[in-house]
Write a protein that holds these residues in place. Sequence first.
Motif, PDB file in Angstrom:
ATOM      1  N   SER A   3      21.481 -48.348   5.884  1.00  0.00           N
ATOM      2  CA  SER A   3      20.393 -47.375   5.786  1.00  0.00           C
ATOM      3  C   SER A   3      20.971 -45.976   6.013  1.00  0.00           C
ATOM      4  N   ASP A   4      20.173 -44.954   5.723  1.00  0.00           N
ATOM      5  CA  ASP A   4      20.614 -43.575   5.956  1.00  0.00           C
ATOM      6  C   ASP A   4      20.969 -43.356   7.426  1.00  0.00           C
ATOM      7  N   LEU A   5      20.155 -43.913   8.314  1.00  0.00           N
ATOM      8  CA  LEU A   5      20.396 -43.720   9.740  1.00  0.00           C
ATOM      9  C   LEU A   5      21.661 -44.449  10.191  1.00  0.00           C
ATOM     10  N   GLU A   6      21.889 -45.661   9.690  1.00  0.00           N
ATOM     11  CA  GLU A   6      23.115 -46.382  10.021  1.00  0.00           C
ATOM     12  C   GLU A   6      24.347 -45.630   9.516  1.00  0.00           C
ATOM     13  N   THR A   7      24.248 -45.069   8.338  1.00  0.00           N
ATOM     14  CA  THR A   7      25.344 -44.281   7.778  1.00  0.00           C
ATOM     15  C   THR A   7      25.599 -43.041   8.629  1.00  0.00           C
ATOM     16  N   ALA A   8      24.525 -42.390   9.069  1.00  0.00           N
ATOM     17  CA  ALA A   8      24.663 -41.207   9.919  1.00  0.00           C
ATOM     18  C   ALA A   8      25.336 -41.569  11.244  1.00  0.00           C
ATOM     19  N   MET A   9      24.947 -42.691  11.828  1.00  0.00           N
ATOM     20  CA  MET A   9      25.554 -43.131  13.084  1.00  0.00           C
ATOM     21  C   MET A   9      27.037 -43.428  12.896  1.00  0.00           C
ATOM     22  N   GLU A  10      27.378 -44.089  11.802  1.00  0.00           N
ATOM     23  CA  GLU A  10      28.775 -44.385  11.515  1.00  0.00           C
ATOM     24  C   GLU A  10      29.582 -43.096  11.352  1.00  0.00           C
ATOM     25  N   THR A  11      28.986 -42.112  10.698  1.00  0.00           N
ATOM     26  CA  THR A  11      29.650 -40.822  10.516  1.00  0.00           C
ATOM     27  C   THR A  11      29.892 -40.145  11.859  1.00  0.00           C
ATOM     28  N   LEU A  12      28.893 -40.140  12.742  1.00  0.00           N
ATOM     29  CA  LEU A  12      29.055 -39.535  14.073  1.00  0.00           C
ATOM     30  C   LEU A  12      30.197 -40.196  14.842  1.00  0.00           C
ATOM     31  N   ILE A  13      30.279 -41.513  14.756  1.00  0.00           N
ATOM     32  CA  ILE A  13      31.337 -42.251  15.438  1.00  0.00           C
ATOM     33  C   ILE A  13      32.693 -41.908  14.833  1.00  0.00           C
ATOM     34  N   ASN A  14      32.773 -41.917  13.512  1.00  0.00           N
ATOM     35  CA  ASN A  14      34.041 -41.630  12.844  1.00  0.00           C
ATOM     36  C   ASN A  14      34.529 -40.210  13.098  1.00  0.00           C
TER      37      ASN A  14
END
Length: 94
Positions: A3-14
């Motif tokens: 989802s958009d939110l999961e992608t955003a969370m992954e980006t923050l972590i990366n």
Amino acid sequence: MSSDLETAMETLINVFHTYSGKEGDKYKLSKKEFKELLQAEFAGFLDSQKDSETVDKLMKELDENEDGEVDFQEYVVLIAALTVACNSFFWEES
């Protein structure tokens, strides 16, 4: 598919791990790493700050355990605070 939110969370972590661990603890941002992250990821924000001690002030405010580094939890506090601050600006622009 994420989802958009999961992608955003992954980006923050990366993004965090792109800058952490270049020196010292790989799970924390040193002052130098934190400054690099801010300069690369929030260049517009730093450019608008007239105070040359902005990085020092942010680091001190975020560093809850006073170890001289920013861990992931402290980093997320920064992201959350900036997101809240930007919410009305971006919401009104759309």
